[in-house]
Design a protein around this motif. Structure first.
Motif, PDB file in Angstrom:
ATOM      1  N   MET A 100     -12.937  -7.069 -40.847  1.00  0.00           N
ATOM      2  CA  MET A 100     -13.451  -5.727 -41.116  1.00  0.00           C
ATOM      3  C   MET A 100     -13.199  -4.836 -39.892  1.00  0.00           C
ATOM      4  O   MET A 100     -13.454  -5.219 -38.752  1.00  0.00           O
ATOM      5  N   ALA A 101     -12.659  -3.637 -40.159  1.00  0.00           N
ATOM      6  CA  ALA A 101     -12.299  -2.729 -39.067  1.00  0.00           C
ATOM      7  C   ALA A 101     -13.539  -2.205 -38.358  1.00  0.00           C
ATOM      8  O   ALA A 101     -14.594  -1.983 -38.971  1.00  0.00           O
ATOM      9  N   VAL A 102     -13.426  -2.029 -37.058  1.00  0.00           N
ATOM     10  CA  VAL A 102     -14.497  -1.424 -36.268  1.00  0.00           C
ATOM     11  C   VAL A 102     -14.680   0.019 -36.728  1.00  0.00           C
ATOM     12  O   VAL A 102     -13.723   0.703 -37.073  1.00  0.00           O
ATOM     13  N   GLN A 103     -15.918   0.475 -36.731  1.00  0.00           N
ATOM     14  CA  GLN A 103     -16.235   1.841 -37.155  1.00  0.00           C
ATOM     15  C   GLN A 103     -16.353   2.750 -35.929  1.00  0.00           C
ATOM     16  O   GLN A 103     -16.802   2.324 -34.864  1.00  0.00           O
ATOM     17  N   VAL A 104     -15.930   4.002 -36.098  1.00  0.00           N
ATOM     18  CA  VAL A 104     -16.025   5.011 -35.041  1.00  0.00           C
ATOM     19  C   VAL A 104     -16.742   6.220 -35.599  1.00  0.00           C
ATOM     20  O   VAL A 104     -16.518   6.622 -36.751  1.00  0.00           O
ATOM     21  N   GLU A 105     -17.592   6.803 -34.780  1.00  0.00           N
ATOM     22  CA  GLU A 105     -18.310   8.017 -35.182  1.00  0.00           C
ATOM     23  C   GLU A 105     -17.528   9.234 -34.698  1.00  0.00           C
ATOM     24  O   GLU A 105     -17.191   9.335 -33.517  1.00  0.00           O
ATOM     25  N   VAL A 106     -17.208  10.134 -35.635  1.00  0.00           N
ATOM     26  CA  VAL A 106     -16.425  11.328 -35.278  1.00  0.00           C
ATOM     27  C   VAL A 106     -17.180  12.580 -35.712  1.00  0.00           C
ATOM     28  O   VAL A 106     -17.961  12.568 -36.674  1.00  0.00           O
ATOM     29  N   ARG A 107     -16.932  13.653 -34.985  1.00  0.00           N
ATOM     30  CA  ARG A 107     -17.482  14.971 -35.349  1.00  0.00           C
ATOM     31  C   ARG A 107     -16.301  15.920 -35.531  1.00  0.00           C
ATOM     32  O   ARG A 107     -15.486  16.095 -34.627  1.00  0.00           O
ATOM     33  N   PHE A 108     -16.182  16.513 -36.711  1.00  0.00           N
ATOM     34  CA  PHE A 108     -15.054  17.399 -37.002  1.00  0.00           C
ATOM     35  C   PHE A 108     -15.374  18.830 -36.585  1.00  0.00           C
ATOM     36  O   PHE A 108     -16.438  19.369 -36.911  1.00  0.00           O
ATOM     37  N   VAL A 109     -14.429  19.443 -35.857  1.00  0.00           N
ATOM     38  CA  VAL A 109     -14.593  20.837 -35.429  1.00  0.00           C
ATOM     39  C   VAL A 109     -13.296  21.589 -35.710  1.00  0.00           C
ATOM     40  O   VAL A 109     -12.204  21.000 -35.720  1.00  0.00           O
ATOM     41  N   THR A 110     -13.396  22.880 -35.966  1.00  0.00           N
ATOM     42  CA  THR A 110     -12.213  23.720 -36.189  1.00  0.00           C
ATOM     43  C   THR A 110     -12.505  25.141 -35.745  1.00  0.00           C
ATOM     44  O   THR A 110     -13.675  25.576 -35.740  1.00  0.00           O
ATOM     45  N   VAL A 153     -16.078   6.527 -39.548  1.00  0.00           N
ATOM     46  CA  VAL A 153     -14.771   6.221 -40.153  1.00  0.00           C
ATOM     47  C   VAL A 153     -14.242   4.934 -39.537  1.00  0.00           C
ATOM     48  O   VAL A 153     -14.619   4.565 -38.416  1.00  0.00           O
ATOM     49  N   PRO A 154     -13.344   4.227 -40.234  1.00  0.00           N
ATOM     50  CA  PRO A 154     -12.716   3.052 -39.624  1.00  0.00           C
ATOM     51  C   PRO A 154     -11.906   3.453 -38.396  1.00  0.00           C
ATOM     52  O   PRO A 154     -11.251   4.498 -38.392  1.00  0.00           O
ATOM     53  N   SER A 155     -11.901   2.636 -37.374  1.00  0.00           N
ATOM     54  CA  SER A 155     -11.226   2.992 -36.131  1.00  0.00           C
ATOM     55  C   SER A 155      -9.714   3.057 -36.283  1.00  0.00           C
ATOM     56  O   SER A 155      -9.028   3.682 -35.477  1.00  0.00           O
ATOM     57  N   ASN A 156      -9.177   2.414 -37.332  1.00  0.00           N
ATOM     58  CA  ASN A 156      -7.718   2.395 -37.500  1.00  0.00           C
ATOM     59  C   ASN A 156      -7.202   3.532 -38.383  1.00  0.00           C
ATOM     60  O   ASN A 156      -6.050   3.510 -38.815  1.00  0.00           O
ATOM     61  N   VAL A 157      -8.050   4.533 -38.668  1.00  0.00           N
ATOM     62  CA  VAL A 157      -7.583   5.649 -39.494  1.00  0.00           C
ATOM     63  C   VAL A 157      -6.525   6.444 -38.736  1.00  0.00           C
ATOM     64  O   VAL A 157      -6.520   6.511 -37.500  1.00  0.00           O
ATOM     65  N   GLY A 158      -5.623   7.058 -39.508  1.00  0.00           N
ATOM     66  CA  GLY A 158      -4.626   7.959 -38.932  1.00  0.00           C
ATOM     67  C   GLY A 158      -4.821   9.356 -39.470  1.00  0.00           C
ATOM     68  O   GLY A 158      -5.809   9.651 -40.169  1.00  0.00           O
ATOM     69  N   SER A 159      -3.888  10.228 -39.164  1.00  0.00           N
ATOM     70  CA  SER A 159      -4.025  11.627 -39.570  1.00  0.00           C
ATOM     71  C   SER A 159      -4.008  11.783 -41.096  1.00  0.00           C
ATOM     72  O   SER A 159      -4.661  12.669 -41.635  1.00  0.00           O
ATOM     73  N   ARG A 160      -3.291  10.892 -41.795  1.00  0.00           N
ATOM     74  CA  ARG A 160      -3.237  11.009 -43.257  1.00  0.00           C
ATOM     75  C   ARG A 160      -4.620  10.791 -43.869  1.00  0.00           C
ATOM     76  O   ARG A 160      -5.061  11.562 -44.741  1.00  0.00           O
ATOM     77  N   GLU A 161      -5.317   9.751 -43.412  1.00  0.00           N
ATOM     78  CA  GLU A 161      -6.661   9.480 -43.952  1.00  0.00           C
ATOM     79  C   GLU A 161      -7.650  10.573 -43.562  1.00  0.00           C
ATOM     80  O   GLU A 161      -8.493  10.981 -44.372  1.00  0.00           O
ATOM     81  N   LEU A 162      -7.551  11.045 -42.334  1.00  0.00           N
ATOM     82  CA  LEU A 162      -8.443  12.130 -41.906  1.00  0.00           C
ATOM     83  C   LEU A 162      -8.171  13.404 -42.697  1.00  0.00           C
ATOM     84  O   LEU A 162      -9.089  14.147 -43.032  1.00  0.00           O
ATOM     85  N   ASN A 163      -6.906  13.637 -43.001  1.00  0.00           N
ATOM     86  CA  ASN A 163      -6.535  14.805 -43.799  1.00  0.00           C
ATOM     87  C   ASN A 163      -7.176  14.737 -45.191  1.00  0.00           C
ATOM     88  O   ASN A 163      -7.717  15.731 -45.692  1.00  0.00           O
ATOM     89  N   SER A 164      -7.109  13.567 -45.799  1.00  0.00           N
ATOM     90  CA  SER A 164      -7.722  13.398 -47.126  1.00  0.00           C
ATOM     91  C   SER A 164      -9.225  13.614 -47.059  1.00  0.00           C
ATOM     92  O   SER A 164      -9.815  14.252 -47.951  1.00  0.00           O
ATOM     93  N   LEU A 165      -9.851  13.102 -45.996  1.00  0.00           N
ATOM     94  CA  LEU A 165     -11.303  13.246 -45.855  1.00  0.00           C
ATOM     95  C   LEU A 165     -11.700  14.706 -45.713  1.00  0.00           C
ATOM     96  O   LEU A 165     -12.640  15.175 -46.374  1.00  0.00           O
ATOM     97  N   ILE A 166     -11.006  15.457 -44.871  1.00  0.00           N
ATOM     98  CA  ILE A 166     -11.337  16.868 -44.681  1.00  0.00           C
ATOM     99  C   ILE A 166     -11.164  17.638 -45.984  1.00  0.00           C
ATOM    100  O   ILE A 166     -12.008  18.468 -46.358  1.00  0.00           O
ATOM    101  N   VAL A 197     -18.649   5.944 -28.489  1.00  0.00           N
ATOM    102  CA  VAL A 197     -19.197   7.302 -28.348  1.00  0.00           C
ATOM    103  C   VAL A 197     -18.765   8.135 -29.546  1.00  0.00           C
ATOM    104  O   VAL A 197     -17.825   7.792 -30.260  1.00  0.00           O
ATOM    105  N   THR A 198     -19.462   9.234 -29.786  1.00  0.00           N
ATOM    106  CA  THR A 198     -19.063  10.159 -30.845  1.00  0.00           C
ATOM    107  C   THR A 198     -17.851  10.957 -30.365  1.00  0.00           C
ATOM    108  O   THR A 198     -17.891  11.588 -29.306  1.00  0.00           O
ATOM    109  N   VAL A 199     -16.781  10.906 -31.144  1.00  0.00           N
ATOM    110  CA  VAL A 199     -15.511  11.520 -30.752  1.00  0.00           C
ATOM    111  C   VAL A 199     -15.339  12.863 -31.474  1.00  0.00           C
ATOM    112  O   VAL A 199     -15.441  12.928 -32.708  1.00  0.00           O
ATOM    113  N   ASP A 200     -15.099  13.913 -30.707  1.00  0.00           N
ATOM    114  CA  ASP A 200     -14.809  15.213 -31.314  1.00  0.00           C
ATOM    115  C   ASP A 200     -13.359  15.236 -31.787  1.00  0.00           C
ATOM    116  O   ASP A 200     -12.439  14.940 -31.018  1.00  0.00           O
TER     117      ASP A 200
END
Length: 399
Positions: free
Chosen positions: A1-11, A25-38, A82-85
Motif C-alpha cells: 500500500m502506497a504511503v499517503q501524503v497530505e497536500v494543500r492545493f493553492v492557485t 493522496v498517495p505519495s506516488n501520484v503524478g500530475s495526471r492524477e492531481l489534474n483529475s482530482l482538481i 508534512v503538509t505539502v503546498d
C-alpha cells in the motif's frame, strides 16, 4: 500500500480555486492524477461552470512536477510527513506551426514587431514580411552575412531598424510603409572585425554593437544627430561578443565567447559586474519582467542567472534537453517564466523556467541548424535556420 501524503492545493486564479483544507493522496501520484482530482473538485463546486476539463500543471517547492510526487519531494529533501503546498495553474497550450517563409540562404537574424517580421540572411540581404507570411521587400546593401537585426522606432508610416553584419558595419534603415521604399540613412563604421550583435536602448536614442574585435561600441540612434564615430568604445572582453542587450537606459549586458557575461555602465563607461561561466556564450537574453538572464552555450545547456544575487551560485537553474550546441535564446515579453531556445539539433524548444528537466514543447519543422529565434510578440514564435527557412509558430496565451 502506497504511503499517503497530505497536500494543500493553492492557485492564483480565483475561478479555479478549491477548498484550502488539506487532502490526503498517495505519495506516488503524478500530475495526471492531481489534474483529475482538481477537475473533480471544480465540478463538485460548480458543475455548470466547470463542465469542460482544464489542463493544469503543478508547482511543488518552486519546480513544476514532472515525476511522481514522492520522487519530487525526495529530490528537494522534503519530508512526506508534512503538509505539502501544491500550486496549480493552467497548462500552456501547444504552439501550432503556421508558416514557412523561404529565403535564398541561411536565415541568421529575425525580429517581429507590430505585424511585421524583419529577417537577415547569409546572402547579405534583409527581408520584410507581414506576420501573415507575405513578402514585402528585399533589401540589399550589406556585403557580408547579416547576424543581427532589431527595430528602432515604429509608427504607421515611418519605421527605422538596424542590421549588423560580418562586413564590419551596422546600418540604420528608414522604411516608408506607404510607399514601401527603404533607404539606408547611416552606416556605423569603426569595428575592425565582423559584427555579431546589436541592441537598441529603451529610449531608442542609442544603440550598442559587438563582434569579433571584442569591443562594445555605443552609437547615437537618432537620425538628425548621427556621428561618424561611436559615442563610446568599451573594452574588456577577450573574445567575440555574441549578444548585447540594454537592461535599462544606462546599462548594457553582453555575452561573449570568452566565457563571461558583463554588465556595463553606458553613461560613464566601464564594467559594473562580470559573471564567469565555464563555456563560451553564444547568446543571452535578459527579461525586464523578472530581471534574470538566460544563456546559450556549446555544452548543449541553457543556464539561468540572477545577476543581482549576492549569495550562493549565480546559476539558478540549468536546462538540459538539446543534443547539440544552443545558438539562440529569447524570453517571452509577457510571460515571466517562459522562454524559447534554438539549437544546432534542428529543434526550437519552449520552456518554463520552473521546469528545468524538460521543455514544455518541442517545436519541430527545421531541417537544419536553428540559428536564431524571437518571441517579441506574444502570439508569435519565429525561428530561422540553415535550411533557408523562417518558421512561424502561433503561440496561444491564456486570457
Amino acid at each position: 500500500m502506497a504511503v499517503q501524503v497530505e497536500v494543500r492545493f493553492v492557485t492564483k486564479r480565483r475561478q479555479f480555486a478549491v477548498p484550502d483544507t488539506p487532502f490526503t493522496v498517495p505519495s506516488n501520484v503524478g500530475s495526471r492524477e492531481l489534474n483529475s482530482l482538481i477537475n473533480e473538485l471544480l465540478k463538485g463546486r460548480d458543475p455548470d461552470k466547470h463542465c469542460r476539463e482544464v489542463d493544469f500543471d503543478f508547482l511543488v517547492c518552486g519546480e513544476v512536477l514532472r515525476v511522481p510526487l514522492s520522487d519530487h519531494l525526495e529530490e528537494h529533501s522534503i519530508s512526506s510527513e508534512v503538509t505539502v503546498d501544491v500550486e496549480y495553474f493552467e497548462r500552456v497550450p501547444a504552439p501550432e506551426p503556421r508558416d514557412c517563409l523561404l529565403h535564398d540562404d541561411w536565415v541568421s537574424a529575425v525580429q517581429v514587431k507590430n505585424g511585421w517580421i524583419l529577417s537577415g540572411c547569409y546572402d547579405n540581404t534583409l527581408h520584410l514580411w507581414t506576420t501573415k507570411g507575405k513578402h514585402q521587400l528585399t533589401i540589399p546593401g550589406h556585403t557580408g552575412p547579416i547576424k543581427a537585426v532589431t527595430w528602432v522606432t515604429h509608427n504607421d508610416t515611418l519605421v527605422t531598424f538596424v542590421s549588423a553584419s560580418h562586413d564590419q558595419t551596422a546600418m540604420l534603415w528608414e522604411w516608408n510603409v506607404s510607399t514601401n521604399a527603404v533607404e539606408c540613412i547611416h552606416v556605423c563604421r569603426g569595428h575592425e572585425r565582423a559584427l555579431e550583435c546589436v541592441g537598441v536602448s529603451s529610449c531608442q536614442s542609442r544603440m550598442a554593437t559587438g563582434g569579433w574585435d571584442t569591443h562594445l561600441k555605443i552609437w547615437s540612434a537618432g537620425k538628425s544627430y548621427f556621428a561618424q564615430t561611436p559615442l563610446m568604445t568599451l573594452k574588456g572582453h577577450k573574445e567575440a561578443i555574441s549578444a548585447v542587450q540594454w537592461t535599462d537606459s544606462s546599462e548594457i549586458c553582453t555575452a561573449s565567447w570568452d566565457h563571461t557575461l558583463r554588465l556595463w555602465d553606458a553613461e560613464i563607461g566601464g564594467i559594473k559586474t562580470e559573471i564567469v561561466g565555464n563555456k563560451s556564450f553564444f547568446d543571452a537574453s535578459w527579461s525586464p519582467l523578472n530581471g534574470l538572464l538566460i544563456t546559450a552555450s556549446a555544452d548543449k545547456h541553457i543556464r539561468l542567472y540572477d545577476p543581482r544575487s549576492t549569495e550562493g551560485s549565480l546559476v539558478k537553474s540549468t536546462f538540459t534537453s538539446h543534443t547539440q550546441w544552443v545558438q539562440s535564446v529569447r524570453w517571452s515579453t509577457t510571460e515571466d517564466h517562459q522562454f524559447v531556445s534554438g539549437s544546432y539539433d534542428q529543434q526550437v524548444k519552449l520552456w518554463d523556467s520552473r521546469s528545468p528537466k524538460a521543455p514544455l514543447f518541442d517545436l519541430k519543422g527545421h531541417d537544419g541548424k536553428v540559428l536564431c529565434c524571437d518571441w517579441s510578440e506574444p502570439e508569435l514564435i519565429v525561428s530561422g535556420g540553415s535550411d533557408n527557412t523562417l518558421r512561424i509558430f502561433q503561440s496561444k496565451q491564456h486570457k
